[in-house]
Design an enzyme around this catalytic site. Structure first.
Site, PDB file in Angstrom:
ATOM      1  CG  ASP A 153       3.021   9.459  -3.811  1.00 35.13           C
ATOM      2  OD1 ASP A 153       4.156   9.412  -3.316  1.00 35.13           O
ATOM      3  OD2 ASP A 153       2.113   8.639  -3.536  1.00 35.13           O
ATOM      4  CG  ASP A 208       3.041   5.558   2.752  1.00 39.17           C
ATOM      5  OD1 ASP A 208       2.499   6.663   2.676  1.00 39.17           O
ATOM      6  OD2 ASP A 208       3.431   4.919   1.755  1.00 39.17           O
TER       7      ASP A 208
END
Ligand code: DGJ
Length: 708
Positions: free
Chosen positions: A460, A528
Site C-alpha cells: 500500500d 477503496d
C-alpha cells in the site's frame, strides 16, 4: 507487402524506419536536419508505399509556421513551437539540442536510432520494440552525457525527457478518451472532444495517481465499442508523469509523454545516462473493444509476471476490523472465510509496531505485542492449515513520526530542510532513492516473508509526495525517479527470491495502477470504494487498459461503508465476480443464510474463473440502466455473462443484450436454465437477461457451445 517483411527495418539511403506488428505498421523518416520525424501509424502498408508518402511538414510556406510537429522527440530548437519532449540546458545557459543522426541498430524486434548533438557531448537514443504476437509498440529514450570532449562541458540540466511522442494520421475531428477520478472514484472514463489547444494529463504526486491514469486513446469522434480506428498509449511508470496532447489549429494531433512533471529537473553529469520508462502505443481498427482486448493480451503476454496463475479468492479483514486486529479475531474471520471457499487470507493494517490507529507505528514492521503476543506465526500456520495462503499488508514507503524508525532515522524521509513537512494521514514518505533506505526496505520485507511464511503482500502507499527535497544531494529531483525505480527493484528482488510470492498493488485503492506496477504485481486493489453500483463504472474504466485478472474486487458489507447504500449480497457478488474476486466484509456479523449464499456464489465464481481471468473480455454495454460484460474462453466454447441493473425504471423489462463476439453459425446452451439459443439470435438480436424484478438486480448466464 512481402510475407517476409521484417518486424523492424531501417533503410539508411531513404532514412526510413518501419516497424511492423501483426495488424499495424509504424513508420518514421529522417529529416534532412537529422531529426527522426513521424511518417505513419495505422493499418499495414507496403514499405514502398510508405517511402513514397510525403513528409508531414509545415502546412504553409510561412516563416510563422511550425514545421516540426511530427518529431519523434521534439528537441526545443528550430521552427518547433509545440510541446518539446526533450528539454535540456547546457552549463553555459544554452537551451535545446540540435541533432545529427549517427546511426541505427535493428536487432530482432528492436530498433535504436542514435542522435548526437552537433556541438555538445549529448547523445539520445530513440528506442523501439515490437513483438510477433502483439500490436503494441514499446518506445523509450536513453540520454547520455558523453563526457567533456574539450574539457569545458559541465553537467547538462534535463528539464524534460519524454519516452516518446505519438501522432495519429490527420482525422476529421479528434476525441480524447482518458481516465480521471479521485480517492474512492478511480478510473472514471471520460470521452471528450479535443480542444485546439495543449491538454496536459499529469500526476505531480510521486505516484501514478487516482486523479488521472497515464493511458489515453484518440479517435475521430465516431469510434464505438465495435467500430472505428483507435490510437492509444500507456506509460509504464508508477511515479509522477506528464503527457501533453497537442491538437493544433491546422488539424494535426500528437502527444508526448514520460516520467516527471513540470518544475522538476535532473542533472546529467559527464558519463551519466538517463533512461526513461516505456511508453507503449497500440493502433486498432475495430473500436474501443478491440483496443482493450489487444491491451489485455499484451499485458498477459508481456507485462504481468505470472498471468497463467489463477488469482485466488481472497478474504481481507480491513473492512471488518480496521485497526482493531487480534490473533483471536483474525482466526475467527479466517475460519469463516475458509468456510466460504476463500483461498487466501490477508491480514491488513494494524498488525505491527504500536499501530492501533493511523497515528503511530508505521515503519516498525514487527508484530504488535498487544494484538499478536505470540507473533504472527500461529495465525499464519492456522491459515495454512485451513487450506488458505497467508497474506500481509505492508506500506513500506511510509513512516509515522511516532515510530522507532523515524526516531532512529529522521533524515530518511522525503523533505526539504527549509520547509515544514506536510503530514498526510499522519505520515511522511521515506526516500527510497537513498540506497540505505532501499536496502532497509528490502531486508525488512524479505525477513517478514521468511519469518511469517507470507505468500502474498498487499503493498500500500497512502499519501503523495510533498516538499520533496533530498537534503545534501547535488541533484535532489532524482528522488522522483529513484524512488519509483527502487520500489520496482525491491518488488523484482522479492519475487525472484521468493518464487511463490504474489504482490497486490495498492495506493489508497487504485492510486498506483500502471504498466510499470503490473509488471511486478499480480493484481491491483481497484478502489477503496466497494459499493457495487459505483464499482460498475470504476470497473468499466479499469477495463479500458487492464485485464480482469488484475482487477481486485471485493464483496463487502451492506450498507456500504463508503456510500451508505444497501444492496443484496447476490448483486454485490455478481459485480465483484467480474474481476479477481475477494471478500472484505465482517463475516462474523453475516447471518447464516448470507454465509451459505456466499459459499454458493464463491463456488459459482470458481466455475467461471477460467473465463474471467484467462478468457477474453467483451464489454457489452457502457454503464447505464443495464450494464453487462461477457467473458469467452479462448476456444470459443464457454461463455459467462454478468448483467447488472442497479435501478429498475417503470418496471419495464430490460432490452435484450447482444453478444457480438459469439459465432452466429453456432448453437449455445445455458446449462443452468436448460435453454438453447441460436448464435445468430444472440449476435444480432440478443439475449433477454434473466434479471429478477426490482432494483440491484443481477444475473450470471453461462453459455456452452453445443454444435461442435
Ligand atoms: C488503504 C487501502 O486501500 C485499504 O484497502 C486498506 O489497506 C487501508 N489503506 C489500510 O490502512
Amino acid at each position: 507487402m512481402p510475407a517476409t517483411s521484417p518486424p523492424v527495418s531501417f533503410d539508411p539511403d531513404r532514412g526510413l524506419a518501419v516497424l511492423r506488428t501483426p495488424n499495424s505498421v509504424y513508420a518514421l523518416r529522417l529529416h534532412p536536419d537529422g531529426s527522426p520525424r513521424h511518417l505513419y501509424w495505422g493499418a499495414p502498408l507496403d514499405t514502398a508505399d510508405l517511402a513514397a508518402l510525403p513528409a508531414t511538414g509545415s502546412p504553409a510556406d510561412s516563416s510563422f509556421e511550425d514545421d516540426a510537429a511530427a518529431d519523434e522527440l521534439a528537441p526545443q530548437t528550430g521552427a518547433r513551437f509545440g510541446p518539446a519532449g526533450l528539454q535540456v540546458r547546457f552549463a553555459d545557459g544554452t537551451r535545446g539540442a540540435q541533432w545529427r543522426f549517427t546511426g541505427h541498430r535493428a536487432d530482432g524486434g528492436e530498433l535504436r536510432l542514435r542522435l548526437q548533438d552537433r556541438r555538445r557531448p549529448l547523445r539520445a537514443e530513440l528506442c523501439y520494440r515490437v513483438r510477433p504476437d502483439s500490436d503494441v509498440i514499446e518506445r523509450w529514450t536513453e540520454l547520455t552525457h558523453l563526457g567533456p570532449q574539450d574539457g569545458t562541458d559541465g553537467p547538462i540540466t534535463v528539464d524534460r525527457l519524454d519516452s516518446a511522442a505519438w501522432r495519429t494520421p490527420a482525422l476529421p475531428d479528434y476525441r480524447l478518451s482518458h481516465l480521471v477520478g479521485g480517492w474512492n472514484s478511480e478510473f472514471q472514463l471520460r470521452r471528450d472532444r479535443l480542444p485546439v489547444a495543449e491538454t496536459v494529463l499529469t500526476s505531480r504526486r510521486g505516484l501514478t495517481g487516482h486523479h488521472a491514469n497515464p493511458w489515453l486513446a484518440v479517435d475521430d469522434g465516431t469510434a464505438d465499442e465495435e467500430h472505428g480506428e483507435v490510437w492509444s498509449t500507456a506509460l509504464a511508470w508508477s511515479g509522477s508523469w506528464r503527457i501533453t496532447v497537442h491538437r493544433d489549429p491546422v488539424g494535426r494531433t500528437g502527444w508526448t509523454g514520460g516520467f516527471g512533471h513540470d518544475g522538476t529537473a535532473w542533472t546529467l553529469r559527464p558519463g551519466e545516462r538517463l533512461h526513461t520508462p516505456v511508453f507503449a502505443g497500440l493502433y486498432t481498427a475495430h473500436g474501443f473493444g478491440a483496443s482493450s482486448t489487444a491491451w489485455h493480451e499484451h499485458l498477459r503476454r508481456h507485462v504481468l509476471p505470472q498471468p497463467e496463475r489463477d488469482r485466488p479468492v481472497l478474504y481481507n479483514s480491513w473492512e471488518a476490523t480496521g485497526f482493531d486486529v487480534s490473533e483471536a479475531g483474525q482466526l475467527r474471520l479466517a475460519r469463516l472465510a475458509a468456510g466460504l471457499g476463500a483461498e487466501l487470507f490477508v491480514l491488513d493494517d494494524g498488525w505491527f509496531g504500536t499501530r492501533c490507529d493511523d497515528r503511530s507505528g508505521l515503519g516498525d514492521w514487527t508484530p504488535r505485542p498487544a494484538a499478536f503476543p505470540r507473533g504472527l506465526r500461529p495465525l499464519a500456520d492456522e491459515v495454512h492449515r485451513l487450506g488458505m495462503e497467508f497474506g500481509l499488508w505492508v506500506e513500506p514507503e511510509m513512516v509515522n513520526r511516532d515510530s522507532e524508525l523515524y526516531r532512529t532515522h529522521p533524515d530518511w524521509v522525503v523533505h526539504s530542510p527549509h520547509l515544514d513537512a506536510t503530514e498526510l494521514r499522519h505520515q511522511l514518505v521515506l526516500n527510497f532513492a537513498r540506497p540505505e533506505v532501499e536496502s532497509w526496505a528490502h531486508r525488512t520485507l524479505d525477513t517478514l516473508i521468511r519469518e511469517h511464511t507470507v505468500d502474498w503482500l498487499k503493498w500500500d502507499a497512502n499519501r503523495p509526495f510533498t516538499e520533496a527535497g533530498w537534503d545534501g544531494h547535488p541533484d535532489p529531483d532524482r528522488l522522483w525517479i529513484g524512488h519509483t525505480r527502487a520500489v520496482h527493484r525491491i518488488m523484482d528482488r522479492l519475487r525472484a527470491d521468493h518464487p511463490g510470492l504474489r504482490i497486490e498493488a495498492c495506493a489508497g485503492g487504485g492510486g498506483r495502477v500502471d504498466l510499470g506496477m503490473l509488471a511486478r504485481t499480480d493484481q491491483a486493489w481497484t478502489s477503496d470504494n466497494t459499493d457495487p453500483v459505483d464499482r460498475i463504472g470504476i470497473q468499466h474504466g479499469f477495463s479500458q487498459l487492464f485485464p480482469a485478472q488484475a482487477m481486485a474486487a471485493w464483496v463487502t458489507d451492506s450498507p456500504n461503508p463508503a456510500t451508505g447504500r444497501s444492496t443484496p449480497l447476490r448483486f454485490r457478488f455478481h459485480v465483484a465476480m467480474a474481476g479477481a474476486l475477494g471478500i472484505g466484509g465482517d463475516l462474523s456479523s453475516w447471518p447464516a443464510a448470507d454465509l451459505a449464499e456466499a459459499a454458493e456464489l464463491v463456488a459459482r465464481y470458481k466455475q467461471i474463473r477460467p473465463l474471467v481471468q484467462h478468457g477474453v473480455q467483451h464489454r457489452l454495454t457502457p454503464p447505464g440502466p443495464v450494464a453487462a460484460v461477457h467473458y469467452a474462453s479462448r476456444d470459443g466454447r464457454d461463455h459467462a455473462l454478468l448483467v447488472w441493473r442497479p435501478s429498475t425504471r417503470f418496471g419495464h423489462p430490460p432490452a435484450p443484450v447482444r453478444l457480438p463476439a459469439l459465432d452466429p453459425a453456432a448453437r449455445y446452451l445455458d446449462p443452468d436454465r436448460g435453454r438453447e439459443y441460436s448464435g445468430a439470435v444472440l449476435v444480432h438480436r440478443g439475449i433477454e437477461p434473466p434479471l429478477p424484478a426490482g432494483d440491484y438486480a443481477s444475473c450470471l448466464v453461462r453459455l456452452h457451445r453445443t454444435d461442435s
